[in-house]
Design a protein around this motif. Structure first.
Motif, PDB file in Angstrom:
ATOM      1  N   PRO A  31       0.827  -1.223   0.000  1.00  0.00           N
ATOM      2  CA  PRO A  31       0.000   0.000   0.000  1.00  0.00           C
ATOM      3  C   PRO A  31       0.855   1.266   0.000  1.00  0.00           C
ATOM      4  N   GLY A  32       0.520   2.181  -0.902  1.00  0.00           N
ATOM      5  CA  GLY A  32       1.227   3.449  -0.989  1.00  0.00           C
ATOM      6  C   GLY A  32       2.495   3.421  -1.808  1.00  0.00           C
ATOM      7  N   ILE A  33       2.916   2.247  -2.267  1.00  0.00           N
ATOM      8  CA  ILE A  33       4.134   2.114  -3.069  1.00  0.00           C
ATOM      9  C   ILE A  33       3.732   1.765  -4.499  1.00  0.00           C
ATOM     10  N   VAL A  50      -1.991   7.749  -3.775  1.00  0.00           N
ATOM     11  CA  VAL A  50      -2.467   7.683  -2.396  1.00  0.00           C
ATOM     12  C   VAL A  50      -3.530   8.756  -2.194  1.00  0.00           C
ATOM     13  N   ASP A  51      -4.415   8.508  -1.268  1.00  0.00           N
ATOM     14  CA  ASP A  51      -5.474   9.470  -0.965  1.00  0.00           C
ATOM     15  C   ASP A  51      -4.871  10.755  -0.408  1.00  0.00           C
ATOM     16  N   GLY A  52      -5.324  11.870  -0.941  1.00  0.00           N
ATOM     17  CA  GLY A  52      -4.861  13.162  -0.451  1.00  0.00           C
ATOM     18  C   GLY A  52      -3.454  13.529  -0.851  1.00  0.00           C
ATOM     19  N   GLY A  53      -2.868  12.814  -1.792  1.00  0.00           N
ATOM     20  CA  GLY A  53      -1.499  13.107  -2.207  1.00  0.00           C
ATOM     21  C   GLY A  53      -1.400  14.427  -2.948  1.00  0.00           C
ATOM     22  N   ILE A  54      -0.411  15.255  -2.605  1.00  0.00           N
ATOM     23  CA  ILE A  54      -0.218  16.536  -3.281  1.00  0.00           C
ATOM     24  C   ILE A  54       1.131  16.593  -3.987  1.00  0.00           C
ATOM     25  N   ASP A  55       1.924  15.568  -3.836  1.00  0.00           N
ATOM     26  CA  ASP A  55       3.253  15.524  -4.443  1.00  0.00           C
ATOM     27  C   ASP A  55       3.275  14.406  -5.476  1.00  0.00           C
ATOM     28  N   PHE A  56       4.377  14.296  -6.212  1.00  0.00           N
ATOM     29  CA  PHE A  56       4.559  13.152  -7.091  1.00  0.00           C
ATOM     30  C   PHE A  56       4.604  11.869  -6.266  1.00  0.00           C
ATOM     31  N   GLN A  57       4.341  10.750  -6.930  1.00  0.00           N
ATOM     32  CA  GLN A  57       4.499   9.474  -6.250  1.00  0.00           C
ATOM     33  C   GLN A  57       5.974   9.261  -5.885  1.00  0.00           C
ATOM     34  N   HIS A  76      -1.614   5.416 -28.201  1.00  0.00           N
ATOM     35  CA  HIS A  76      -1.731   5.196 -26.767  1.00  0.00           C
ATOM     36  C   HIS A  76      -0.498   5.827 -26.102  1.00  0.00           C
ATOM     37  N   SER A  77      -0.414   5.706 -24.792  1.00  0.00           N
ATOM     38  CA  SER A  77       0.765   6.210 -24.090  1.00  0.00           C
ATOM     39  C   SER A  77       1.031   5.336 -22.879  1.00  0.00           C
ATOM     40  N   PHE A  78       2.258   4.837 -22.788  1.00  0.00           N
ATOM     41  CA  PHE A  78       2.666   3.930 -21.720  1.00  0.00           C
ATOM     42  C   PHE A  78       3.300   4.756 -20.611  1.00  0.00           C
ATOM     43  N   ALA A  79       2.670   4.770 -19.432  1.00  0.00           N
ATOM     44  CA  ALA A  79       3.130   5.649 -18.357  1.00  0.00           C
ATOM     45  C   ALA A  79       3.149   4.912 -17.028  1.00  0.00           C
ATOM     46  N   ILE A  80       4.265   5.060 -16.296  1.00  0.00           N
ATOM     47  CA  ILE A  80       4.404   4.517 -14.943  1.00  0.00           C
ATOM     48  C   ILE A  80       4.893   5.673 -14.060  1.00  0.00           C
ATOM     49  N   PRO A  81       4.013   6.346 -13.349  1.00  0.00           N
ATOM     50  CA  PRO A  81       4.407   7.557 -12.615  1.00  0.00           C
ATOM     51  C   PRO A  81       5.501   7.335 -11.583  1.00  0.00           C
ATOM     52  N   SER A  82       5.498   6.209 -10.860  1.00  0.00           N
ATOM     53  CA  SER A  82       6.481   6.006  -9.789  1.00  0.00           C
ATOM     54  C   SER A  82       7.863   5.656 -10.333  1.00  0.00           C
ATOM     55  N   LEU A  90      13.819   1.540 -19.146  1.00  0.00           N
ATOM     56  CA  LEU A  90      13.141   1.511 -17.856  1.00  0.00           C
ATOM     57  C   LEU A  90      13.989   0.693 -16.881  1.00  0.00           C
ATOM     58  N   GLN A  91      14.249   1.277 -15.721  1.00  0.00           N
ATOM     59  CA  GLN A  91      14.964   0.541 -14.677  1.00  0.00           C
ATOM     60  C   GLN A  91      14.353   0.914 -13.335  1.00  0.00           C
ATOM     61  N   ILE A  92      13.881  -0.098 -12.618  1.00  0.00           N
ATOM     62  CA  ILE A  92      13.291   0.106 -11.294  1.00  0.00           C
ATOM     63  C   ILE A  92      14.167  -0.621 -10.285  1.00  0.00           C
ATOM     64  N   ASP A  93      14.537   0.081  -9.227  1.00  0.00           N
ATOM     65  CA  ASP A  93      15.562  -0.408  -8.311  1.00  0.00           C
ATOM     66  C   ASP A  93      15.017  -1.015  -7.028  1.00  0.00           C
ATOM     67  N   ARG A  94      13.753  -1.344  -7.006  1.00  0.00           N
ATOM     68  CA  ARG A  94      13.185  -1.994  -5.822  1.00  0.00           C
ATOM     69  C   ARG A  94      12.120  -2.990  -6.265  1.00  0.00           C
ATOM     70  N   GLU A  95      12.143  -4.179  -5.661  1.00  0.00           N
ATOM     71  CA  GLU A  95      11.124  -5.168  -5.986  1.00  0.00           C
ATOM     72  C   GLU A  95       9.748  -4.677  -5.523  1.00  0.00           C
ATOM     73  N   GLY A  96       8.741  -5.019  -6.311  1.00  0.00           N
ATOM     74  CA  GLY A  96       7.396  -4.597  -5.946  1.00  0.00           C
ATOM     75  C   GLY A  96       6.484  -4.564  -7.154  1.00  0.00           C
ATOM     76  N   VAL A  97       5.295  -4.023  -6.950  1.00  0.00           N
ATOM     77  CA  VAL A  97       4.284  -3.899  -7.994  1.00  0.00           C
ATOM     78  C   VAL A  97       4.035  -2.413  -8.222  1.00  0.00           C
ATOM     79  N   TYR A  98       4.103  -1.987  -9.472  1.00  0.00           N
ATOM     80  CA  TYR A  98       3.992  -0.577  -9.825  1.00  0.00           C
ATOM     81  C   TYR A  98       2.894  -0.410 -10.871  1.00  0.00           C
ATOM     82  N   TYR A  99       2.070   0.606 -10.675  1.00  0.00           N
ATOM     83  CA  TYR A  99       0.884   0.783 -11.504  1.00  0.00           C
ATOM     84  C   TYR A  99       0.982   2.045 -12.357  1.00  0.00           C
TER      85      TYR A  99
END
Length: 341
Positions: free
Chosen positions: A69-71, A75-82, A241-247, A264-273
């Motif tokens: 959750p949150g990664i 997130v609810d009420g978020g005002i910054d980038f992910q 179309h456009s392929f986008a992963i904000p985080s 694309l390179q992500i440096d932490r294991e997890g699920v990204y939307y």
């Protein structure tokens, strides 16, 4: 008279048609067959079967990772980038928070202060005789130099970040081809046997059962290894179309007839939307992107579970055979020399 009779026959036929249809609907339904009772062994295997059916793959090789959750999601009420999990994303986030936002606040406060000062200092009551000044060289130099310096401070890190985002992928990078369809995504792995994964949005009930956010969760995910550069070849089969992963600070258009490339390179294991970010039709809002980042070993298992091949695995036997052939040739040469002597 003939036409009159035909008209009456047609009218009677139309009147009787609903009656015939209702009679057909009233026919008894086919008897339902009760399923056979499951054995105790089948009941014991039910959880494992349900887990395997979630991904459609062998659970011994791959089980979908649960999101944090949150990664990798809004997130609810978020005002910054992910929160960012790529090097470019972390740099861009720093530029925004350390340079752009303070500069915007500072310039806004400065202009607001100057506006109040002008209103008070040069009001009619304080200046019964208006000034006849038309030019002030010092002020003109200031309001020219300061904006130039501001633009330079913004431009230097921004251009560096932009250039870094479009650096070509290294030779050892994994290649994944992303294809946008109306309205789903396809992920092909040419380095791993060229199999394709078709990814559609999960229904709300299934997304909740998996503990994933609705309208962001997909039935099949794009899976990549953690900390490794991935060369994405992005295209479309129908419209843009456009392929986008904000985080991951990643966004690139998918254009029919054109292949756009980005690393694309992500440096932490997890699920990204992410989601399609280009208006592409009626179901544009139902094209989620789910990227699962695994360790290299788990990624290879996922490839094998999809019937693919591990990159580089086929080259090792070939190298071994080449070494064996070379050794055989050396032995043959030595035998021939001994026979000559």
């Amino acid at each position: 008279m003939t036409h009159f009779v035909k008209a009456w026959i047609l009218a009677v036929g139309l009147i009787l048609t609903p009656t015939a249809l209702s009679a057909q609907e009233a026919l008894p339904a086919a008897p339902s067959v009760e399923p056979a009772a499951t054995s105790e062994l089948e009941a014991a295997d039910a959880p494992a079967a349900a887990e395997a059916s979630a991904s459609g793959l062998d659970p011994a090789l791959y089980t979908p990772m649960k999101p944090t959750p949150g990664i990798g999601m809004p997130v609810d009420g978020g005002i910054d980038f992910q929160e960012q999990f790529s090097e470019t994303g972390q740099t861009a986030h720093w530029i925004n928070n350390a340079i752009l936002v303070p500069m915007m606040v500072g310039v806004s406060l400065l202009v607001l202060g100057l506006l109040f000062w002008v209103v008070l200092r040069f009001r009619r009551g304080a200046n019964p005789e208006p000034s006849k000044t038309t030019h002030n060289t010092f002020i003109e130099i200031i309001w020219t130099v300061i904006p130039v310096l501001i633009l330079v401070v913004i431009a230097v890190p921004s251009i560096s970040l932009l250039a870094r985002q479009f650096e070509p992928a290294p030779e050892e990078a994994l290649t994944v081809k992303v294809t946008g369809y109306q309205w789903y995504w396809g992920y092909s792995y040419p380095d791993n046997g060229d199999f394709e994964i078709i990814s559609n949005m999960l229904p709300e009930e299934e997304a909740e059962a998996r503990g994933e956010p609705y309208q962001l969760a997909a039935d099949n995910r794009m899976v990549i290894p953690v900390g490794k550069p991935v060369k994405l070849l992005i295209t479309a089969a129908d419209v843009i179309h456009s392929f986008a992963i904000p985080s991951a600070w990643f966004k690139l258009d998918a254009v029919p007839g054109r292949i756009n490339e980005k690393v694309l390179q992500i440096d932490r294991e997890g699920v990204y939307y992410g989601q399609c970010s280009e208006l592409c039709g009626a179901r544009h809002g139902f094209m989620p992107i789910t990227v699962e980042v695994l360790s290299e070993e788990k990624f290879n298992n996922w490839v094998l579970a999809n019937g693919g091949t591990v990159k580089g695995a086929a080259a090792e036997p070939a190298a071994t055979d080449a070494a064996a052939d070379e050794a055989t040739n050396e032995i043959a040469a030595a035998d021939a020399a001994a026979a000559t002597n």
